[in-house]
Design an enzyme around this catalytic site. Sequence first.
Site, short mmCIF file in Angstrom:
data_model
loop_
_atom_site.label_atom_id
_atom_site.label_comp_id
_atom_site.label_asym_id
_atom_site.label_seq_id
_atom_site.Cartn_x
_atom_site.Cartn_y
_atom_site.Cartn_z
N HIS A 366 11.18 34.56 -48.10
CA HIS A 366 10.44 35.73 -47.35
C HIS A 366 11.06 37.30 -47.89
CE1 HIS A 366 8.43 32.66 -45.12
NE2 HIS A 366 7.25 33.71 -44.93
N ASP A 632 3.41 27.68 -48.46
CA ASP A 632 3.77 26.66 -47.56
C ASP A 632 3.05 25.49 -48.07
OD1 ASP A 632 5.79 27.44 -45.49
OD2 ASP A 632 4.40 28.73 -44.72
C1 PEP Z 1 2.01 31.30 -46.96
O1 PEP Z 1 2.38 30.31 -46.42
O2 PEP Z 1 1.45 31.16 -48.13
C2 PEP Z 1 1.81 32.57 -46.11
C3 PEP Z 1 0.98 33.25 -46.83
O3 PEP Z 1 2.46 32.57 -45.29
P1 PEP Z 1 4.27 32.85 -45.26
O4 PEP Z 1 4.59 33.11 -46.69
O5 PEP Z 1 4.43 33.96 -44.49
O6 PEP Z 1 4.85 31.59 -44.80
MG MG Z 2 3.15 30.35 -44.49
#
Ligand code: PEP
Ligand code: MG
Length: 765
Positions: A366, A632
């Site tokens: 993140h 994810d």
């Molecule tokens: C993802 O998983 O693509 C998403 C947009 O959520 P995050 O990156 O916050 O897990």
């Molecule tokens: Mg995600």
Amino acid sequence: MLDSLRSIVQEVNAARDFGAVLQIIVSRVRKATRTGVCSIYLHDAQRDEYVLAATEGLFPEAVGRIRLKPGEGLVGLVAQKAEPINLDAAETHPNFVYFPESGEERFHSFLGTPIIHHRKVVGVLVIQQAERRRFDEAEEAFLITISAQLAGVIAHAEATGELARHLAPEEYLARRGETVFKGVDSVPGIGIGTAVVVNTVADLYAVPNRPADDIPRELALFQEAVEKTKRELRALRDGLAGHLSAEEQALFDVYVNLLDDRSLGGEVRVLINAGLAAETAWSEVIIEHVRKFAAMEDPYLRERASDVRDLGTRVLAHLQQSQRKERSYPPNTILIGEELTATHLADVTVEKLAGMISVKGSRNSHLAILGRALGIPTVMGAIDLPWKEMDGIAVIVDGHQGLVITNPSPETLAAYRTRQEEEALLTRDLEKFRDLPAATADGHPISLWVNTGLRIDSLLSLDRGAEGVGLYRTEIPFFLQDRFPSEEEQRKIYREQMEMFAPRPVTMRTLDIGGDKALPYFPIEEANPFLGWRGVRVTLDHPEIFIVQLRAILRASEGLDNLRILLPMISNIPELEACLALVERVYRELVEEEGYRLAKPPVGAMIEVPAAVYQVREIAKRVDFLSVGSNDLTQYLLAVDRNNPRVAELYHSFHPALLRALKEIAQGAAAEHCPVSVCGEMAGDPLSAVLLVGLGYRTLSMSASSLLRVKAALREVTLAEAERLAETALSLPDHHAVRDFLEESLASPTLARLLSGRKRQAVRA
Ligand code: PEP
Ligand code: MG
């Protein structure tokens, strides 16, 4: 010996630095094997020699002096053959070489084992004894086990430069010019500036080596932290008064006394007066004491190591709190940390930030996503970076190639500055796309939305002409607090976001914590956090948190009516239905019981778990829209941790399996007439964006800094071309083939320029 092995490993883990590790090994192995000598020889790659690096039993003056080529002497022979040599009369072996400065004439038996890392002999571990005997199998196995443990430590020390410094300190300092470290390319761009090292909160082993700028000030800071800790301990003791035995109560007083000048406090003051920052001095003293306790035979005393560590952490937390407040950031700060998080980012103004480097984490952690949103060149997973030593030095972050260059030479600097200017030129050129429609070359409109979470990236998004917010990560403002924000605090944050974009839609994703997003005040400790308590699994278990957030989100939308609610980590229908019921209940309570005038917001689900792909139609039937979390989805589909630099090379959004899943989602959503978008990072990559359009997506949500690039790329390709490319990509065997095919097929000058950063060879090559 098994017991010794366990405690050696514990002691090594608690060691302050590489030199301490070597010393611990030789002294503990000598003791455990009851021999006269234990020595470690390390490979000096500069001279291709094995040099005595640590010993107990030989003369200490011999350290650094005894050097053997591969094949020379018994040590050289162990290295050359890469296998143990076990002799009862070493001096009769044809390879035996005698070094008068070693004092080894008294020792007859010899056992040497190679220390091997990735098939390379990085050192030799030797024990010697006066008595003539062959060492037995158990001793040989013990030495081989220790060598295997040591191999990784030596390889890491080699990569960080610690090994070179240990073997030849003067030469190392003289040579300490430009050095290049490899990490994971995470946010493209070039950052040139000054390193500012920040610490992982209250981690004794993650404190940078910092000198004291102002000794009286450091002493005062230390005193203040000690006083605060003493007060805290006394309050804790009094609070537990009725529940503790007299001896247990007395332990608190022991800890308080440990902080005094006659004890640990005094040792720390000596180090500060010698020129170390309070934080550095404190961690050094504590680590040394933890090590001593951990090495004790008596189990009761050994357990005290964790008490000392706990005390150390408490004082450190206070020291860091005051230092955080005082910290200043130079222009062109390159923020460096063992594990950078959004919390670290909150302390620096974005204008001062030129780059970020994190030792842990990977491309889709993140922090990297935040870096992308802000357009800050970032390298993650720089595991060999000697980050503790880097505060204040000149650094280049090459986010295209995942390189970190310390103390760059004038030539390297000049080359990178030229590169920076070219990039600035490209960014300026892209500005012309700002007011042009987002559409394919043949005029099919594609909606480009943005992902936000910080105030600053929202401002940037408005400037780039985003059509709406496809993903507002509500957990980001939660990171910037030291407790859960209240309903009213949340409402204000969300309101600001919705007002900024109104009348354009804003998609508020409910709290998505867990995985690599642990709130500092709500730690979740799990063996497999990405497969654990994440997203709606947490919020459904804590309706008090979920309901407060839903109330805040809904109340924030009053009069604006541009809200959409998005649910993260949906992996089954009952959880989805439970979430929908809760949203419905909160909405009704606000409208029917409390008199709010609220439009009913569309509610959507994220498709980011393989189970959701296979149930996409069932999910689509129950919600108003879908949003694909490709970050994810990629990690779960390919079984590749998005946060682990060791497997970063396996994390691919061009993997044909992912492309097939994306196609299935688009088709499933269309069959249910449910709008679908992609809000993972691949939506912001020009090549992937073309592919997504070809797979059937018409709404893409991305970091603000990617928006114009993606728009420029889409305008180069017709819809039919994109569809043809996607169709072929689906049939290719692997991600390399897909990437090569796309790059070859999309060879227009504009696209080539957009992709230039990624394809370009190393500036330094
Ligand atoms: C993802 O998983 O693509 C998403 C947009 O959520 P995050 O990156 O916050 O897990
Ligand atoms: Mg995600």
